[in-house]
Motif scaffolding. Structure first.
Motif: not given
Length: 681
Positions: A369-388
């Motif tokens: 679960p810890k690694a999964f959470k890290q990947k989710v948050q990294a994905s969200l950061r990447r998604q926001v960059v693209a949205i921006n």
């Protein structure tokens, strides 16, 4: 010998232990929940589950339930799922001493209909964890109690568990439902995992645990209104949505409505979904036009649709982050952008990180679960960059109430804007939480345009189960709205016309999934007049059976949610929950057939308190009095709170209502000139 449907309902827990049931091969299992219980707590979970059954069965069931807990992270009691088909039957098919109880039974079965429910084997209706019950024993007992209920009893439901039938009165609600009502210090997402695994609480979402879900039609209407008004905000006068792109994510129980809504709004909808079965289900149901599974094909389809100014919906089986990034590379202009993944539940299947397959992500979230959470948050950061990147080119992006901005901010994404307009990952010192660069759709659209004026999701179900009755109700509702529009003030003309257009075209859009249900947005005047006309038509036999009224909790009064329903409350009270509590209590003694109050729903456990109701119209004078009294309060409670927060649209609506209703006396705010205060502190 197999029991008849009615006798099976009346039996409740079977008299003899049924054989084990294999998990259906074509089932859509809920994500495996995290292993969060200690050995002692697992023992407690088993004791809690076994208390539903005779001690003679315990030795066999204990081993089975232990295996379920290990395999699924929950005890669902699959063995006890009834053999009869699960769907909303005509109200007269239910064994009941009270028609009100039969109406509740109908709605429960509709919520669990496989054509409606996201994970029906696990009693989950939508949102990945929005449950009607925790286990099948609770379902069996609840239906048995409802079959026995008189007009002077009330069934009290504790997070899926039927505590029992208590003596009450004919005027009292037939059911009082709570879901997830935790002590505040125990209302974090991990607390839900623990206490749900113990079998003592559940996440009822908004309309799953209150038996008022009507399939994706409800969210289709809300999304249609949102998308239409979003385009009105960004398009030049006389321009149209034809050939313009609405880019979003999610094709689940709620989010699956987005393509249909985009089509009704006359745009191109591109929607990414990582779960192939969910995407295919929406395509098979006709809710999405085109299904593709590679980016090159998606780009080709989208460019063609733009050139031809098509109205089309395209589902991409894959991750939304890849789409945002590829569209930017291809210089594909996105007019509207949003997201409706289940980010209220980010660590247990609500959001899938880019770079992992659906299957890989499901394994990782359980095993690490810890690694999964890290990947989710990294994905969200990447998604926001693209949205921006897109919004810098003119895209209008809005949070669609799924906690996207909240979780992106927690992930450290550049979702804030400093005083110079630069995107940053944290707010300035002293800035309040929620000061993001992008608005909630309630802040920009539904709050000031609809909720503050009292317009919200009024819905009904024809208990006969016939399309003929539904068509009749559509005609009645259209007639009423047209009549109201002739004398309505300019401030609400657009809301009325949008809903007249909706209800006039509703039948042709084939929105029914499960029960014969309909939804539209109306204020208190509209809801009361439509309901009264239904009740009169039932009395005259023009509608052949009762009509069950309800609404989404996502409404004017029912929900206190600082990141969604009450995100346009700016007096500092958006983190309070008085309105939702008053709403459910006030509805309960004004005539509701059942009431519900939930923690969680839409934006997440611990982030919202939301309440709902159900009301059965049976053509009687008693029903007429109840609908007038209850529907009036159900709406105006919220307008009063919004008015006190100084929302100008709500002040207008409330003053107008007090002129019409002389015994309504509401405290109005005295407005302060900001210039008076600017230099004081």
């Amino acid at each position: 010998m197999r029991l008849s449907f009615k006798n099976a309902i009346k039996q409740g827990i079977p008299k003899e232990l049924p054989p084990p049931r294999p998990y259906p091969k074509n089932g859509n299992p809920a994500p495996k929940r995290k292993d969060v219980l200690s050995a002692q707590e697992k023992k407690l979970a088993l004791k809690n589950a076994l208390r539903y059954f005779p001690t003679a069965w315990h030795s066999e069931l204990a081993n089975e339930f232990a295996n379920e807990l290990k395999a699924y992270g929950r005890i669902y009691m699959h063995r006890f799922k009834p053999e009869y088909e699960m769907y909303a039957r005509p109200i007269n098919d239910y064994p009941a001493q009270s028609r009100q109880a039969a109406g509740i039974m109908l709605m429960i079965q509709n919520n669990l209909d496989p054509a409606v429910a996201q994970h029906p084997e696990e009693l989950i209706t939508y949102g990945g964890n929005g449950a009607v019950f925790q286990n099948w024993a609770q379902y069996l007992l609840t239906m048995k109690y409802l079959s026995e209920m008189t007009y002077e009893q009330t069934l009290h439901m504790y997070s899926g568990h039927p505590m029992g039938l208590f003596p009450s009165s004919k005027e009292a609600p037939r059911a009082v439902v709570t879901n997830g009502m935790m002590i505040p210090n125990y209302s974090k997402p991990d607390d839900w995992e623990k206490f749900n695994a113990l079998g003592v609480t559940q996440y009822g979402q908004m309309t799953a645990g209150s038996y008022m879900y009507i399939g994706p039609q409800g969210i289709v209407h809300g999304t249609t209104i949102t998308v239409m008004n979003a385009f009105r905000k960004v398009l030049k006068k006389n321009d149209t949505p034809y050939g313009k792109i609405f880019l979003t994510a999610g094709l689940g129980g709620m989010s699956g409505a987005q393509p249909k809504a985009g089509t009704i709004a006359k745009c191109i909808t591109v929607c990414a979904e990582v779960n192939p079965s969910a995407a295919k289900k929406r395509h098979e149901q006709g809710w999405v036009d085109v299904l593709v599974d590679d980016l090159d094909t998606l780009v080709k389809w989208t460019k063609k649709a733009v050139v031809n100014k098509e109205v089309v919906s395209i589902a991409y089986i894959g991750n939304i982050v890849d789409v945002w990034e590829r569209f930017f590379e291809e210089k594909i202009a996105v007019h509207l952008g949003s997201d409706q993944t289940s980010l209220h539940n980010p660590w247990a299947g609500g959001y899938y990180p880019v770079g992992l397959s659906y299957e890989e992500a499901n394994v990782l979230m359980v095993e690490n679960p810890k690694a999964f959470k890290q990947k989710v948050q990294a994905s969200l950061r990447r998604q926001v960059v693209a949205i921006n990147n897109h919004t810098a080119q003119g895209t209008y992006f809005f949070d669609y109430g799924n906690a996207f901005l909240l979780e992106a901010s927690r992930a450290g994404a550049k979702i804030y804007q400093d005083k110079n307009g630069k995107m940053i990952s944290s707010p300035s010192p002293g800035e309040s939480v929620g000061g993001w660069a992008y608005p909630s759709y309630v802040q920009d659209i539904l709050g000031p345009m609809c909720f503050d004026y009292g317009f919200g999701p009024f819905r009904w179900v024809c208990a006969s189960g016939t399309a003929k009755d539904l068509s009749k109700t559509d005609q009645i509702a259209a007639t009423i709205l047209n009549s109201i529009k002739t004398e309505a003030p300019n401030e609400i003309q657009q809301q009325l016309q949008d809903n007249i257009t909706w209800i006039t075209e509703a039948e042709q859009h084939q929105l029914v999934v499960g029960s014969q249900a309909r939804i539209l947005y109306a204020d208190a005047e509209g809801r009361i007049k439509i309901a009264a006309a239904f009740n009169e038509a039932i009395a005259k036999g023009e509608i052949s059976a009762p009509v069950i009224l309800g609404r989404d909790h996502h409404d004017v009064s029912g929900t206190d949610s600082p990141y969604r329903e009450t995100s346009n409350i700016y007096d500092g009270s958006k983190f309070t929950a008085d309105m939702a509590i008053h709403n459910v209590i006030g509805d309960s003694f004004r005539g509701a057939t059942w009431v519900s109050i939930h923690n969680g729903g839409g934006v997440g456990w611990g982030e919202v308190i939301n309440g709902g109701f159900g009301m059965l119209l049976d053509g009687t004078e008693e029903a007429h009095k109840k609908l007038q009294n209850m529907l009036f309060y159900d709406v105006n409670n919220g307008i009063a709170r919004r008015s006190w927060a100084r929302n100008k649209e709500a002040i207008f609506a409330l003053k107008r209502e007090m002129e019409r209703t002389k015994n309504l006396k509401i405290t109005l705010p005295n407005l302060v000139d900001d210039a008076l205060l600017d230099n004081l502190l």
